[in-house]
Design a protein around this motif. Structure first.
Motif, PDB file in Angstrom:
ATOM      1  N   LEU A  30       0.740  -1.121   0.159  1.00  0.00           N
ATOM      2  CA  LEU A  30       0.018  -0.053  -0.134  1.00  0.00           C
ATOM      3  C   LEU A  30       0.969   1.130   0.070  1.00  0.00           C
ATOM      4  CD1 LEU A  30      -2.802  -0.978   2.561  1.00  0.00           C
ATOM      5  CD2 LEU A  30      -2.781  -1.401   0.025  1.00  0.00           C
ATOM      6  N   ALA A  31       0.778   2.101  -1.055  1.00  0.00           N
ATOM      7  CA  ALA A  31       1.537   3.347  -1.318  1.00  0.00           C
ATOM      8  C   ALA A  31       0.614   4.579  -0.828  1.00  0.00           C
ATOM      9  CB  ALA A  31       2.232   3.281  -2.571  1.00  0.00           C
ATOM     10  N   PRO A  32       0.893   5.169   0.121  1.00  0.00           N
ATOM     11  CA  PRO A  32       0.024   6.608   0.307  1.00  0.00           C
ATOM     12  C   PRO A  32      -0.095   7.172  -1.114  1.00  0.00           C
ATOM     13  CG  PRO A  32       1.417   6.132   2.188  1.00  0.00           C
ATOM     14  CD  PRO A  32       1.853   5.245   1.032  1.00  0.00           C
ATOM     15  N   HIS A  33       0.975   7.321  -1.569  1.00  0.00           N
ATOM     16  CA  HIS A  33       1.055   8.491  -2.897  1.00  0.00           C
ATOM     17  C   HIS A  33       1.941   7.655  -3.959  1.00  0.00           C
ATOM     18  CE1 HIS A  33       1.154  10.886   0.813  1.00  0.00           C
ATOM     19  NE2 HIS A  33       0.147  11.534  -0.072  1.00  0.00           N
ATOM     20  N   PRO A  34       1.868   7.932  -5.272  1.00  0.00           N
ATOM     21  CA  PRO A  34       2.524   7.409  -6.298  1.00  0.00           C
ATOM     22  C   PRO A  34       4.154   7.728  -5.921  1.00  0.00           C
ATOM     23  CG  PRO A  34       0.645   8.654  -7.170  1.00  0.00           C
ATOM     24  CD  PRO A  34       0.874   8.957  -5.821  1.00  0.00           C
ATOM     25  N   LEU A  44      11.950  -4.763  -2.318  1.00  0.00           N
ATOM     26  CA  LEU A  44      11.054  -5.903  -1.953  1.00  0.00           C
ATOM     27  C   LEU A  44      10.200  -6.442  -3.234  1.00  0.00           C
ATOM     28  CD1 LEU A  44       9.437  -7.935  -0.295  1.00  0.00           C
ATOM     29  CD2 LEU A  44       7.962  -6.067   0.346  1.00  0.00           C
ATOM     30  N   LEU A  45       9.617  -5.328  -4.070  1.00  0.00           N
ATOM     31  CA  LEU A  45       8.875  -5.684  -4.967  1.00  0.00           C
ATOM     32  C   LEU A  45       9.823  -6.185  -6.323  1.00  0.00           C
ATOM     33  CD1 LEU A  45       6.686  -2.443  -5.233  1.00  0.00           C
ATOM     34  CD2 LEU A  45       5.808  -4.772  -4.603  1.00  0.00           C
ATOM     35  N   ALA A  46      10.755  -5.795  -6.484  1.00  0.00           N
ATOM     36  CA  ALA A  46      11.704  -6.276  -7.431  1.00  0.00           C
ATOM     37  C   ALA A  46      12.134  -7.710  -7.067  1.00  0.00           C
ATOM     38  CB  ALA A  46      13.000  -5.267  -7.593  1.00  0.00           C
ATOM     39  N   ALA A  47      12.624  -8.079  -5.789  1.00  0.00           N
ATOM     40  CA  ALA A  47      12.996  -9.412  -5.462  1.00  0.00           C
ATOM     41  C   ALA A  47      11.694 -10.312  -5.786  1.00  0.00           C
ATOM     42  CB  ALA A  47      13.137  -9.383  -4.084  1.00  0.00           C
ATOM     43  N   PRO A  54       4.049 -13.571  -6.291  1.00  0.00           N
ATOM     44  CA  PRO A  54       3.102 -12.515  -6.639  1.00  0.00           C
ATOM     45  C   PRO A  54       3.147 -11.524  -5.843  1.00  0.00           C
ATOM     46  CG  PRO A  54       1.915 -14.401  -5.463  1.00  0.00           C
ATOM     47  CD  PRO A  54       3.312 -14.829  -5.956  1.00  0.00           C
ATOM     48  N   ALA A  55       2.989 -10.190  -6.528  1.00  0.00           N
ATOM     49  CA  ALA A  55       3.161  -8.823  -5.896  1.00  0.00           C
ATOM     50  C   ALA A  55       2.263  -7.942  -6.296  1.00  0.00           C
ATOM     51  CB  ALA A  55       4.750  -8.432  -5.781  1.00  0.00           C
ATOM     52  N   ARG A  56       1.632  -7.117  -5.580  1.00  0.00           N
ATOM     53  CA  ARG A  56       0.774  -6.148  -6.271  1.00  0.00           C
ATOM     54  C   ARG A  56       0.961  -4.824  -5.475  1.00  0.00           C
ATOM     55  NH1 ARG A  56      -4.090 -10.035  -5.191  1.00  0.00           N
ATOM     56  NH2 ARG A  56      -3.493 -11.911  -6.592  1.00  0.00           N
ATOM     57  N   VAL A  57       0.478  -3.636  -5.885  1.00  0.00           N
ATOM     58  CA  VAL A  57       0.605  -2.391  -5.522  1.00  0.00           C
ATOM     59  C   VAL A  57      -0.561  -1.670  -5.453  1.00  0.00           C
ATOM     60  CG1 VAL A  57       1.438  -0.170  -5.698  1.00  0.00           C
ATOM     61  CG2 VAL A  57       3.164  -2.112  -6.181  1.00  0.00           C
ATOM     62  N   VAL A  95       6.371  -5.754 -11.712  1.00  0.00           N
ATOM     63  CA  VAL A  95       5.002  -6.008 -11.170  1.00  0.00           C
ATOM     64  C   VAL A  95       4.105  -5.588 -11.784  1.00  0.00           C
ATOM     65  CG1 VAL A  95       6.077  -6.195  -8.739  1.00  0.00           C
ATOM     66  CG2 VAL A  95       5.255  -4.119  -9.527  1.00  0.00           C
ATOM     67  N   PRO A  96       2.699  -6.044 -11.776  1.00  0.00           N
ATOM     68  CA  PRO A  96       1.484  -5.341 -12.623  1.00  0.00           C
ATOM     69  C   PRO A  96       1.345  -3.923 -12.356  1.00  0.00           C
ATOM     70  CG  PRO A  96       0.994  -7.636 -11.495  1.00  0.00           C
ATOM     71  CD  PRO A  96       2.292  -7.257 -10.943  1.00  0.00           C
ATOM     72  N   ALA A  97       0.685  -3.195 -13.054  1.00  0.00           N
ATOM     73  CA  ALA A  97       0.527  -1.953 -13.045  1.00  0.00           C
ATOM     74  C   ALA A  97      -0.427  -1.738 -11.563  1.00  0.00           C
ATOM     75  CB  ALA A  97      -0.384  -1.441 -14.091  1.00  0.00           C
ATOM     76  N   PRO A  98      -0.234  -0.797 -10.691  1.00  0.00           N
ATOM     77  CA  PRO A  98      -0.989  -0.612  -9.759  1.00  0.00           C
ATOM     78  C   PRO A  98      -2.259  -0.417  -9.622  1.00  0.00           C
ATOM     79  CG  PRO A  98       0.876   0.931  -9.905  1.00  0.00           C
ATOM     80  CD  PRO A  98       0.886   0.516 -11.141  1.00  0.00           C
TER      81      PRO A  98
END
Length: 247
Positions: A30-34, A44-47, A54-57, A95-98
């Protein structure tokens, strides 16, 4: 203990590889802002992507408040630009588009109907994943604090593991990022540092994709937000901190 001591101890937490931090399953960031996804969790996401896991934003707010005095980039224009930057950053990370919730910048909810709606959206986005990672409540920004509150409620309802990652919390330890008043915390940190040394170049490209935040791309609002070299030097280290029961 003081927040500065808390963070100093967080910098000494065990340095571990991905499988030690997340033995199984996927992660929802969860990202408060882009840009918070790249700054706080880019390694973490790249790893996760490199490991085929699976990783999502989810980007909570639209980020349209960073340059409020710009005529070339009024709210709707900046909103679209920051969305494009976040999509490019996700591509760099593999990772997939947020998922963009498009909440108003500066007004991520902490209660009421919009809070409930947001919690439900996060739970839906986390389906099939085992962990939610969100900015810790110690981050001195109301959107970051609200994101932590939403993450706590979503993880509680869905029975998911919750990890907190610091972004602006580092101001307590590194005044060059921007001085901040001392804060007292009830306990020392518990968690791990993820070794992201192998992902640093990928993380750097993802961060630099957020051009409106790391350059003077928007030239007609000199008072607009920009990530300073002091901030980037702290956030672009070869480890990322992930805390259990974060402040």
């Amino acid at each position: 203990m003081r927040a500065s001591d808390f963070l100093r101890e967080a910098e000494a937490l065990p340095l571990v590889p991905l499988h030690a931090l997340l033995p199984e399953g996927g992660v929802l960031v969860l990202a408060p802002h882009p840009d918070d996804e790249s700054l706080g969790c880019g390694g973490l996401l790249a790893a996760m992507a490199a490991a085929g896991r699976p990783a999502r934003v989810v980007v909570m707010s639209d980020g349209a408040g960073s340059h409020p005095n710009s005529r070339t980039h009024p709210g709707p224009v900046l909103r679209e630009l920051r969305r494009e930057e976040a999509i490019e950053a996700a591509e760099e990370l593999g990772v997939p588009a947020p998922l963009f919730l498009d909440l108003p910048d500066g007004d991520v909810p902490t209660s009421g109907a919009r809070f409930e709606e947001t919690v439900r959206a996060v739970i839906a986005a986390a389906e099939g994943l085992g962990t939610i990672a969100a900015t810790i409540g110690l981050d001195p920004h109301k959107d970051h604090e609200a994101t932590w509150a939403i993450a706590k409620e979503a993880s509680r309802r869905a029975g998911l593991r919750l990890l907190g990652y610091p972004v602006w919390s580092w101001r307590h330890l590194y005044p060059a990022m921007a001085p901040i008043a001392p804060v007292e915390l009830p306990a020392p940190p518990r968690g791990m540092r993820l070794d992201v040394s192998a992902q640093m170049e990928t993380k750097r490209r993802a961060v630099m994709a957020h051009r409106s935040q790391v350059t003077r791309l928007i030239k007609d609002d000199p008072s607009g937000f920009i990530l300073s070299p002091a901030v980037l030097s702290v956030l672009m280290r070869p480890f990322e901190v992930y805390l259990e029961e974060a402040a």
